[in-house]
Write a protein that holds these residues in place. Structure first.
Motif, PDB file in Angstrom:
ATOM      1  N   LEU A  85       0.802  -1.217   0.000  1.00 32.00           N
ATOM      2  CA  LEU A  85       0.000   0.000   0.000  1.00 32.00           C
ATOM      3  C   LEU A  85       0.837   1.269   0.000  1.00 32.00           C
ATOM      4  N   ALA A  86       2.114   1.144   0.324  1.00 32.80           N
ATOM      5  CA  ALA A  86       3.026   2.279   0.372  1.00 32.80           C
ATOM      6  C   ALA A  86       4.374   1.817  -0.163  1.00 32.80           C
ATOM      7  N   ALA A  87       5.219   2.799  -0.467  1.00 33.70           N
ATOM      8  CA  ALA A  87       6.555   2.480  -0.954  1.00 33.70           C
ATOM      9  C   ALA A  87       7.540   3.533  -0.466  1.00 33.70           C
TER      10      ALA A  87
ATOM     11  N   PRO B 210      -0.265   1.980  -3.885  1.00 33.17           N
ATOM     12  CA  PRO B 210      -0.875   0.649  -3.978  1.00 33.17           C
ATOM     13  C   PRO B 210      -0.240  -0.136  -5.124  1.00 33.17           C
ATOM     14  N   ARG B 211       0.005  -1.421  -4.881  1.00 36.07           N
ATOM     15  CA  ARG B 211       0.707  -2.241  -5.866  1.00 36.07           C
ATOM     16  C   ARG B 211      -0.137  -2.575  -7.084  1.00 36.07           C
ATOM     17  N   ALA B 212      -1.450  -2.349  -7.025  1.00 33.98           N
ATOM     18  CA  ALA B 212      -2.323  -2.649  -8.157  1.00 33.98           C
ATOM     19  C   ALA B 212      -3.488  -1.654  -8.178  1.00 33.98           C
ATOM     20  N   PRO B 213      -3.978  -1.351  -9.375  1.00 34.08           N
ATOM     21  CA  PRO B 213      -5.127  -0.431  -9.466  1.00 34.08           C
ATOM     22  C   PRO B 213      -6.345  -0.933  -8.701  1.00 34.08           C
TER      23      PRO B 213
ATOM     24  N   ALA C 235      -8.433   1.061  -5.850  1.00 33.20           N
ATOM     25  CA  ALA C 235      -9.890   1.238  -5.908  1.00 33.20           C
ATOM     26  C   ALA C 235     -10.554   0.763  -4.622  1.00 33.20           C
ATOM     27  N   ARG C 236     -10.066  -0.337  -4.070  1.00 36.65           N
ATOM     28  CA  ARG C 236     -10.629  -0.867  -2.816  1.00 36.65           C
ATOM     29  C   ARG C 236     -10.370   0.111  -1.674  1.00 36.65           C
ATOM     30  N   VAL C 237      -9.185   0.689  -1.635  1.00 37.91           N
ATOM     31  CA  VAL C 237      -8.868   1.672  -0.597  1.00 37.91           C
ATOM     32  C   VAL C 237      -9.735   2.913  -0.762  1.00 37.91           C
TER      33      VAL C 237
END
Length: 124
Positions: free
Chosen positions: A62-64, A75-78, A82-84
């Motif tokens: 969720l972070a980098a 987020p590692r994926a779109p 979207a869920r967040v």
């Protein structure tokens, strides 16, 4: 009411209210790099807890890390982003329900852990 998909996401991916608050703070400021001190000050936490939260958010995808300047929302994926986004909206409208769900989940885990150490009599 919390939609079922968001309820599942909370149960599976959100370990604590401070984790959620840190996640949403990073999401609200996507271009800002957060270090433990800044996160701790903003969320009224100690620096060690803030450091742990940043590590957990990074581990969860969720972070980098941002060029040694701190951590940012990533987020590692779109689909995860979207869920967040959905969770942020639900949390804004149902803060107490979401917080209660997170606390109940934590309390169940603590109770299960405690019960593992309860001595039980064996019936002969």
């Amino acid at each position: 009411m919390i939609p079922d998909d968001i309820r599942r996401f909370i149960v599976q991916c959100i370990p604590s209210v401070p984790f959620l608050e840190a996640l949403l703070l990073l999401r609200e400021n996507p271009h800002q790099a957060w270090d433990a001190a800044a996160l701790a000050q903003r969320l009224y936490l100690d620096a060690a807890t803030a450091e742990r939260l940043l590590a957990e958010l990074t581990s969860a995808g969720l972070a980098a890390q941002r060029d040694g300047q701190g951590h940012g929302y990533a987020p590692r994926a779109p689909e995860l982003a979207a869920r967040v986004d959905e969770l942020a909206d639900v949390y804004r409208r149902h803060l107490v329900e979401v917080s209660t769900l997170i606390h109940r989940k934590s309390n169940r885990k603590a109770q299960a852990f405690a019960e593992a150490f309860v001595w039980r009599n064996k019936e002969s």
